[in-house]
Design an enzyme around this catalytic site. Structure first.
Site, short mmCIF file in Angstrom:
data_model
loop_
_atom_site.label_atom_id
_atom_site.label_comp_id
_atom_site.label_asym_id
_atom_site.label_seq_id
_atom_site.Cartn_x
_atom_site.Cartn_y
_atom_site.Cartn_z
N GLU A 91 -5.24 5.23 4.15
CA GLU A 91 -5.23 6.43 3.31
C GLU A 91 -5.77 6.10 1.92
O GLU A 91 -5.61 4.98 1.45
CB GLU A 91 -3.80 6.97 3.19
CG GLU A 91 -3.25 7.42 4.53
CD GLU A 91 -1.81 7.92 4.48
OE1 GLU A 91 -1.38 8.53 5.47
OE2 GLU A 91 -1.12 7.70 3.47
N CYS A 115 8.09 -5.09 0.60
CA CYS A 115 8.95 -4.59 -0.47
C CYS A 115 9.81 -3.48 0.15
O CYS A 115 9.29 -2.62 0.88
CB CYS A 115 8.10 -4.03 -1.61
SG CYS A 115 7.04 -5.27 -2.38
#
Ligand code: SAH
Length: 341
Positions: A91, A115
């Protein structure tokens, strides 16, 4: 078939020579590819018909297919879902402002750094993007009618984990023969990989460097960003001080504010102490919810204000990033392998 955007200007000149065409054609072709952003060699009207035919036979023009385009109702942000030649999807996000237009590009399919707050790394790293897959995101944005002035490497993936291709892409973005975007209008955002930071330092690229910090103690940062176990704050900060010293440039620290985790007044004081004396600024981002089960929430507005006020009182420059494209899952940390889910 090979994509023509894999070739540097020099390589294209060599190819032209090998087919008995003059080298100056390379500049014309680059102009069509990166300035006019045409999608077909037949549109390159100042080239001879035989050359256009040769090009069509030998090369593809775009490694990406625009599968879906979402526009935000809240702001003018657009999110593009793009398919790569092997069927993977990435994206990119375009954020038009009154006097500039920023594109946020992806550098990898997925991400290896996990993360805990970020959607992009949920399925791990699938692969690096090639140079032409990185630059084509900007070409598609231009072809959709945007006059792109700024590029941020803040989409899916970790740019310093794919630095060779990111450096090649920066070269093309920068080149007057291609995109002609000043290096200072490009930002690399990293979770903090010292070897990559060092390489950037040695290259003197004049780009902006942004480091995702999100916590001012090793205990909390290691919980949020597993890479901190490998490179604790002491190492990271030391490397960045060296970077600032050598390049004479300011570094930005990204700091996501998460309710009851890293957004109290004492967290702000800890952050100020950690960064004291550095040529830097802090960019605060209110946490964006990427999954119902993250367990994290953004702080309430008054807590964000207090955090900012504390940093300011401590002499630490800071800004609060306006979050854009939230209604199209285009905001920070929300880019994911959504097509696959
Ligand atoms: N890997 C790079 C660039 C991609 S992430 C990096 O770590 O910097 C781009 C930015 O979005 C980083 O600052 C990242 O920490 C932030 N981000 C990720 N998930 C987020 C979330 N859920 N809410 C707000 N920001 C987020």
């Amino acid at each position: 078939m090979r994509c023509i955007k894999e070739l540097s200007l020099k390589e294209l000149k060599e190819w032209l020579k090998s087919t008995n065409e003059p080298a100056y054609r390379a500049g014309q072709i680059f102009h069509w590819l990166y300035s006019s952003c045409v999608n077909d060699f037949t549109e390159m009207t100042n080239l001879s018909a035989p050359l256009r035919q040769k090009l069509t036979k030998q090369f593809e023009i775009s490694p990406l297919r625009l599968v879906n385009k979402l526009g935000s109702f809240i702001d003018k942000t657009e999110k593009y879902l793009l398919e790569l030649p092997d069927g993977q999807t990435i994206e990119s996000v375009i954020m038009p402002y009154p006097r500039r237009c920023t594109i946020c590009v992806s550098t990898q399919v997925g991400c290896r750094f996990h993360c805990v707050f970020c959607a992009s790394g949920r399925n791990g790293l699938i692969r690096n993007l090639t140079q032409d897959e990185i630059i084509e995101q900007v070409v598609l944005g231009k072809r959709e009618g945007h006059r792109i002035t700024h590029i941020v490497f803040m989409g899916m993936g970790e740019p310093l984990d794919n630095l060779d291709n990111v450096i090649k892409a920066i070269g093309l973005f920068n080149s007057p023969d291609a995109f002609n975007i000043g290096a200072r209008r490009m930002t690399i955002s990293t979770c903090g990989i010292p070897a990559g930071i060092r390489r950037l330092m040695d290259l003197r690229l004049q780009i902006e460097l942004s480091v995702s910090l999100h916590a001012a103690s090793d205990e909390l940062r290691s919980r949020l960003m597993p890479i901190n176990k490998q490179y604790p704050l002491k190492n990271l900060i030391k490397e960045l001080k060296e970077y600032i010293n050598q390049t004479n440039r300011q570094v930005t620290f990204e700091y996501i504010l998460i309710d009851k985790l890293n957004s109290s007044e004492s967290d702000a004081l800890l952050l100020s102490r950690l960064l004291r004396g550095m040529n830097c600024k802090v960019n605060l981002i209110s946490f964006n919810d990427t999954a119902a089960d993250s367990g994290f929430n953004p702080p309430i507005a008054s807590d964000i204000k207090r955090f900012q006020a504390t940093l300011t009182a401590e002499g630490l420059k800071n800004t609060l990033r306006d979050s854009r494209g939230g209604d199209i899952q285009g905001a920070c940390g929300q880019l994911s392998l959504s097509a696959k889910q």
